[in-house]
Design an enzyme around this catalytic site. Structure first.
Site, PDB file in Angstrom:
ATOM      1  N   ARG A  62     -84.780  35.082 -20.573  1.00 44.49           N
ATOM      2  CA  ARG A  62     -85.675  35.144 -19.413  1.00 44.49           C
ATOM      3  C   ARG A  62     -84.995  35.881 -18.274  1.00 44.49           C
ATOM      4  O   ARG A  62     -83.835  35.606 -17.965  1.00 44.49           O
ATOM      5  CB  ARG A  62     -85.986  33.738 -18.890  1.00 44.49           C
ATOM      6  CG  ARG A  62     -86.704  32.847 -19.791  1.00 44.49           C
ATOM      7  CD  ARG A  62     -87.289  31.676 -19.050  1.00 44.49           C
ATOM      8  NE  ARG A  62     -86.348  30.912 -18.225  1.00 44.49           N
ATOM      9  CZ  ARG A  62     -86.678  29.825 -17.552  1.00 44.49           C
ATOM     10  NH1 ARG A  62     -87.928  29.390 -17.595  1.00 44.49           N
ATOM     11  NH2 ARG A  62     -85.802  29.174 -16.843  1.00 44.49           N
ATOM     12  N   THR A  95     -87.945  36.950 -12.405  1.00 44.14           N
ATOM     13  CA  THR A  95     -89.382  36.985 -12.744  1.00 44.14           C
ATOM     14  C   THR A  95     -89.770  35.906 -13.747  1.00 44.14           C
ATOM     15  O   THR A  95     -90.951  35.605 -13.900  1.00 44.14           O
ATOM     16  CB  THR A  95     -89.755  38.344 -13.354  1.00 44.14           C
ATOM     17  OG1 THR A  95     -89.067  38.472 -14.619  1.00 44.14           O
ATOM     18  CG2 THR A  95     -89.342  39.493 -12.448  1.00 44.14           C
ATOM     19  N   ASP A 104     -79.834  24.100 -18.812  1.00 40.82           N
ATOM     20  CA  ASP A 104     -79.880  25.371 -19.555  1.00 40.82           C
ATOM     21  C   ASP A 104     -79.311  25.137 -20.960  1.00 40.82           C
ATOM     22  O   ASP A 104     -78.107  24.908 -21.128  1.00 40.82           O
ATOM     23  CB  ASP A 104     -79.056  26.434 -18.813  1.00 40.82           C
ATOM     24  CG  ASP A 104     -79.216  27.809 -19.445  1.00 40.82           C
ATOM     25  OD1 ASP A 104     -78.957  27.940 -20.664  1.00 40.82           O
ATOM     26  OD2 ASP A 104     -79.592  28.748 -18.742  1.00 40.82           O
ATOM     27  N   ASP A 159     -76.438  27.489 -22.197  1.00 38.86           N
ATOM     28  CA  ASP A 159     -75.167  27.214 -21.513  1.00 38.86           C
ATOM     29  C   ASP A 159     -74.553  25.902 -21.990  1.00 38.86           C
ATOM     30  O   ASP A 159     -73.338  25.800 -22.192  1.00 38.86           O
ATOM     31  CB  ASP A 159     -75.382  27.157 -19.996  1.00 38.86           C
ATOM     32  CG  ASP A 159     -75.522  28.540 -19.386  1.00 38.86           C
ATOM     33  OD1 ASP A 159     -75.221  29.532 -20.081  1.00 38.86           O
ATOM     34  OD2 ASP A 159     -75.938  28.622 -18.217  1.00 38.86           O
TER      35      ASP A 159
HETATM   36  C1  PRP Z   1     -83.929  29.569 -22.832  1.00 41.36           C
HETATM   37  C2  PRP Z   1     -84.475  28.847 -24.038  1.00 41.36           C
HETATM   38  C3  PRP Z   1     -85.749  29.585 -24.300  1.00 41.36           C
HETATM   39  C4  PRP Z   1     -86.218  29.974 -22.911  1.00 41.36           C
HETATM   40  C5  PRP Z   1     -87.348  29.081 -22.506  1.00 41.36           C
HETATM   41  O1  PRP Z   1     -83.330  30.761 -23.189  1.00 41.36           O
HETATM   42  O2  PRP Z   1     -83.583  28.824 -25.131  1.00 41.36           O
HETATM   43  O3  PRP Z   1     -85.593  30.725 -25.120  1.00 41.36           O
HETATM   44  O4  PRP Z   1     -85.099  29.760 -22.045  1.00 41.36           O
HETATM   45  O5  PRP Z   1     -87.890  29.473 -21.282  1.00 41.36           O
HETATM   46  P1  PRP Z   1     -89.358  30.010 -21.160  1.00 41.36           P
HETATM   47  O6  PRP Z   1     -90.235  29.077 -21.938  1.00 41.36           O
HETATM   48  O7  PRP Z   1     -89.644  29.917 -19.682  1.00 41.36           O
HETATM   49  O8  PRP Z   1     -89.424  31.401 -21.651  1.00 41.36           O
HETATM   50  P2  PRP Z   1     -82.653  31.725 -22.068  1.00 41.36           P
HETATM   51  O9  PRP Z   1     -83.680  32.630 -21.473  1.00 41.36           O
HETATM   52  O10 PRP Z   1     -81.890  30.867 -21.109  1.00 41.36           O
HETATM   53  O11 PRP Z   1     -81.703  32.642 -22.927  1.00 41.36           O
HETATM   54  P3  PRP Z   1     -80.200  32.365 -23.404  1.00 41.36           P
HETATM   55  O12 PRP Z   1     -80.199  31.080 -24.202  1.00 41.36           O
HETATM   56  O13 PRP Z   1     -79.870  33.534 -24.249  1.00 41.36           O
HETATM   57  O14 PRP Z   1     -79.347  32.260 -22.185  1.00 41.36           O
HETATM   58  N1  URA Z   2     -84.486  27.337 -20.462  1.00 45.62           N
HETATM   59  C1  URA Z   2     -83.590  26.339 -20.566  1.00 45.62           C
HETATM   60  O1  URA Z   2     -82.566  26.489 -21.235  1.00 45.62           O
HETATM   61  N2  URA Z   2     -83.848  25.196 -19.922  1.00 45.62           N
HETATM   62  C2  URA Z   2     -84.943  24.992 -19.186  1.00 45.62           C
HETATM   63  O2  URA Z   2     -85.112  23.908 -18.603  1.00 45.62           O
HETATM   64  C3  URA Z   2     -85.873  26.051 -19.089  1.00 45.62           C
HETATM   65  C4  URA Z   2     -85.621  27.203 -19.751  1.00 45.62           C
END
Ligand code: PRP
Ligand code: URA
Length: 221
Positions: A116, A120, A212, A215
């Site tokens: 994400r 945005t 997150d 993370d």
């Molecule tokens: C997290 C999670 C989803 C997304 C959900 O990934 O694993 O893929 O956020 O959010 P949404 O429903 O609002 O799209 P992230 O974007 O943090 O990516 P990453 O695990 O690679 O850091």
């Molecule tokens: N992505 C995450 O990892 N956690 C949240 O709460 C929302 C989006």
């Protein structure tokens, strides 16, 4: 207290959502939510919970009857009919895919890299590696967090475009906004989740959620 966590959603409100209220899953989810759980136990718990969830998420996958020779005599058995494909959304979905593969080691793995944009909240896709014949069996989309639903909706579009016909989504914590977005993207698809949480905060994080997921899984927070 289970602040705002709806353990048993009326099926009339979310008819396409299956919530796991099994004590083992809720027990592990509570540790995953706990801010003091570090990445090592977090990884183990996500792995374990995904293995439990896939049991129910695959209840309706097609099987074929086969002959089997036991040490005693010949009998009938059942085997999975199609080729199952597990598709984690990177990064956090990888932590669930491992647990699914423990239960279904014969499954194929497709990868979708989506993150994400922090400002945005729109999904940005950066990787797509999928088997060519995705329509050869059930496709299990795995990602622990369903927040705005932007990432999942993007993943669903990519999977449909790649030919997936039997698509199911397994997540861990879903927000109502995410369920709505996914339902719009794939009206007939079932979403399996351990919880439907209360809402999103102003930064698009699920409340109460677990933070997150990527993370927490990889210790990068
Ligand atoms: C997290 C999670 C989803 C997304 C959900 O990934 O694993 O893929 O956020 O959010 P949404 O429903 O609002 O799209 P992230 O974007 O943090 O990516 P990453 O695990 O690679 O850091
Ligand atoms: N992505 C995450 O990892 N956690 C949240 O709460 C929302 C989006």
């Amino acid at each position: 207290m289970f602040r705002g966590i709806l353990k048993h959603m009326p099926t009339t409100k979310y008819p396409n959502v299956v919530i796991f209220d099994h004590p083992l899953i809720q027990h592990k989810l509570t540790y995953l939510r706990d801010a003091s759980t570090s990445h090592r136990p977090f990884r183990a718990l996500l792995y374990q919970i995904a293995g439990l969830m896939v049991y129910e998420a695959t209840r309706s996958v097609p099987v074929v009857e086969v002959d089997v020779q036991t040490p005693m005599e010949r009998t009938k058995g059942r085997r999975l009919a199609g080729k199952v494909t597990v598709v984690p959304v990177l990064r956090a979905g990888l932590g669930m895919a491992e647990g699914v593969l423990e239960m279904m080691p014969e499954a194929r793995v497709g990868h979708l890299g989506i993150f994400r944009d922090e400002q945005t909240l729109k999904p940005i896709a950066y990787l797509k590696r999928l088997p060519k014949d995705l329509n050869a069996g059930p496709v299990l989309l795995v990602d622990p967090m369903l927040a705005t639903g932007g990432s999942a909706a993007a993943a669903i579009t990519m999977l449909h475009e790649a030919g997936a016909t039997d698509l199911r989504m397994i997540c861990l914590v879903a927000a109502p906004e995410g369920i709505a977005a996914v339902t719009a993207a794939a009206p007939g698809m079932t979403i399996y989740t351990a919880a439907i949480d209360e809402r999103l905060n102003e930064k698009g994080y699920i409340l109460p959620g677990l933070g997150d997921a990527g993370d927490r899984l990889y210790g990068t927070g």
